[in-house]
Motif scaffolding. Structure first.
Motif, PDB file in Angstrom:
ATOM      1  N   ALA A 148      45.688   4.244  27.828  1.00  0.00           N
ATOM      2  CA  ALA A 148      46.383   3.899  28.849  1.00  0.00           C
ATOM      3  C   ALA A 148      48.472   4.170  28.480  1.00  0.00           C
ATOM      4  O   ALA A 148      48.281   5.204  29.459  1.00  0.00           O
ATOM      5  CB  ALA A 148      46.339   2.345  29.564  1.00  0.00           C
ATOM      6  N   HIS A 149      48.344   3.699  27.888  1.00  0.00           N
ATOM      7  CA  HIS A 149      50.432   4.060  27.435  1.00  0.00           C
ATOM      8  C   HIS A 149      50.312   5.624  27.341  1.00  0.00           C
ATOM      9  O   HIS A 149      51.138   6.592  27.775  1.00  0.00           O
ATOM     10  CB  HIS A 149      50.285   3.844  25.443  1.00  0.00           C
ATOM     11  N   ALA A 150      48.769   6.464  26.323  1.00  0.00           N
ATOM     12  CA  ALA A 150      48.951   8.154  26.093  1.00  0.00           C
ATOM     13  C   ALA A 150      48.516   8.614  27.861  1.00  0.00           C
ATOM     14  O   ALA A 150      50.155   9.464  28.071  1.00  0.00           O
ATOM     15  CB  ALA A 150      47.752   8.766  25.789  1.00  0.00           C
ATOM     16  N   LEU A 151      48.129   8.365  28.408  1.00  0.00           N
ATOM     17  CA  LEU A 151      47.899   8.091  29.754  1.00  0.00           C
ATOM     18  C   LEU A 151      48.564   8.394  30.655  1.00  0.00           C
ATOM     19  O   LEU A 151      49.239   9.178  31.315  1.00  0.00           O
ATOM     20  CB  LEU A 151      46.497   7.997  31.162  1.00  0.00           C
ATOM     21  N   ARG A 152      49.740   7.298  31.045  1.00  0.00           N
ATOM     22  CA  ARG A 152      51.094   6.525  31.277  1.00  0.00           C
ATOM     23  C   ARG A 152      52.243   7.864  30.620  1.00  0.00           C
ATOM     24  O   ARG A 152      52.940   8.716  32.117  1.00  0.00           O
ATOM     25  CB  ARG A 152      51.631   5.460  30.955  1.00  0.00           C
ATOM     26  N   ALA A 153      52.478   8.009  29.618  1.00  0.00           N
ATOM     27  CA  ALA A 153      53.142   9.507  29.173  1.00  0.00           C
ATOM     28  C   ALA A 153      53.403  10.821  30.055  1.00  0.00           C
ATOM     29  O   ALA A 153      53.910  11.135  30.176  1.00  0.00           O
ATOM     30  CB  ALA A 153      52.967   9.461  28.295  1.00  0.00           C
TER      31      ALA A 153
END
Length: 296
Positions: free
Chosen positions: A163-168
């Motif tokens: 989720a952190h990677a996708l948000r970026a």
């Protein structure tokens, strides 16, 4: 309870794992707040019952969140029925409690596939719609590192990083990605969490947690927090709120859990049966072929 007008009114929201438990509760809360709700789960009969109980417009689709072809077909069907969704909640999940050394690896793999790959596939299937609507995706993670829940903890940690990677990656397209942290060792009063409590190690471990963290919250209380976070496009939501403090001491949680577990597992491995919380518990059976020689 009547339908209210708010940020979600007349918007399309997708919920996976909607046939029971937390997913069904989230679907009900979304419907109360005026959203058109698209329900996805592999349990078709239960899913129909949930749909029929919602106060607002809703439809259901039976699909396994790990089935790529099925999820893309469902995404197209939802788009045709309701238009592109503005909200997607990846609520499908499995727990699979049990000691790792004694767990059927097929069961362990299934938990990881549903929780991690299923969440990622849900995001992939609906990202084109979220790009169109500048929508919001909520992923379910955990701060836990609990014995007997290795598959669930590993997969939920993966969900958090994903989720952190996708948000970026998607923030420049005005798509929001949120992470829900729901307790350390099972927080919502659902059948799945009650099942995990049957394992003596996990039950005793929870007994050492502060009351505000170990108490299982009613589904309605959790879903209210989650849907409010969706309305406000929060990057993170903690249930209970006090769980936010655990982020500040997160590095110290695994050693603490290890210390407590060492004692509890030693008790359960004793040759004589013992009583835990009013129940007789016997030592777990030895794993076939296990090497019990201490290693340095």
């Amino acid at each position: 309870m009547s339908v209210t007008r708010g940020p979600l009114y007349a918007r399309t929201a997708v919920v996976t794992g909607a046939a029971r438990g937390l997913g069904a509760g989230v679907a009900l809360e979304l419907s109360h707040r005026g959203a058109r709700v698209a329900l996805i789960d592999r349990e078709g009969e239960s899913l129909v019952h949930v749909r029929d109980a919602l106060p607002g417009e809703a439809e259901c689709w039976q699909a396994d969140v790990t089935d790529e072809a099925a999820m893309f077909r469902v995404a197209a069907a939802i788009r045709a029925r309701f238009g592109p969704p503005s909200v997607v909640i990846a609520g499908a999940g499995e727990a699979g409690p049990g000691l790792f050394a004694e767990t059927d690896l097929a069961v362990w793999r299934r938990v990881v596939e549903v929780n991690l790959f299923g969440s990622a596939l849900t995001a992939r299937a609906f990202l084109p719609d979220l790009f169109t609507t500048r929508g919001y995706l909520l992923q379910i993670a955990s701060l836990a590192a609990a014995p007997t829940l290795s598959a669930s903890c590993a997969s939920r940690a993966g969900v958090e990083s994903f989720a952190h990677a996708l948000r970026a990656e998607v923030t420049y397209r005005q798509v929001g990605v949120g992470i829900a942290y729901i307790g350390l060792v099972g927080r919502t009063d659902t059948d799945r969490v009650r099942d995990t409590d049957e394992h003596p190690v996990l039950r005793d471990l929870r007994g050492h947690l502060p009351p505000s963290i170990r108490r299982a919250l009613p589904v309605a209380e959790v879903t209210d927090r989650l849907v409010t976070a969706v309305e406000r496009r929060r990057p993170a939501v903690y249930v209970p709120r006090s769980l936010r403090a655990a982020q500040l001491v997160r590095a110290g949680l695994p050693p603490l859990v290890t210390l407590l577990s060492r004692r509890e597992l030693a008790r359960l491995a004793a040759p004589e049966p013992l009583t835990v919380s009013g129940r007789t518990v016997r030592a777990p059976a030895p794993v076939a072929g296990a090497d019990r020689t201490p290693h340095p």
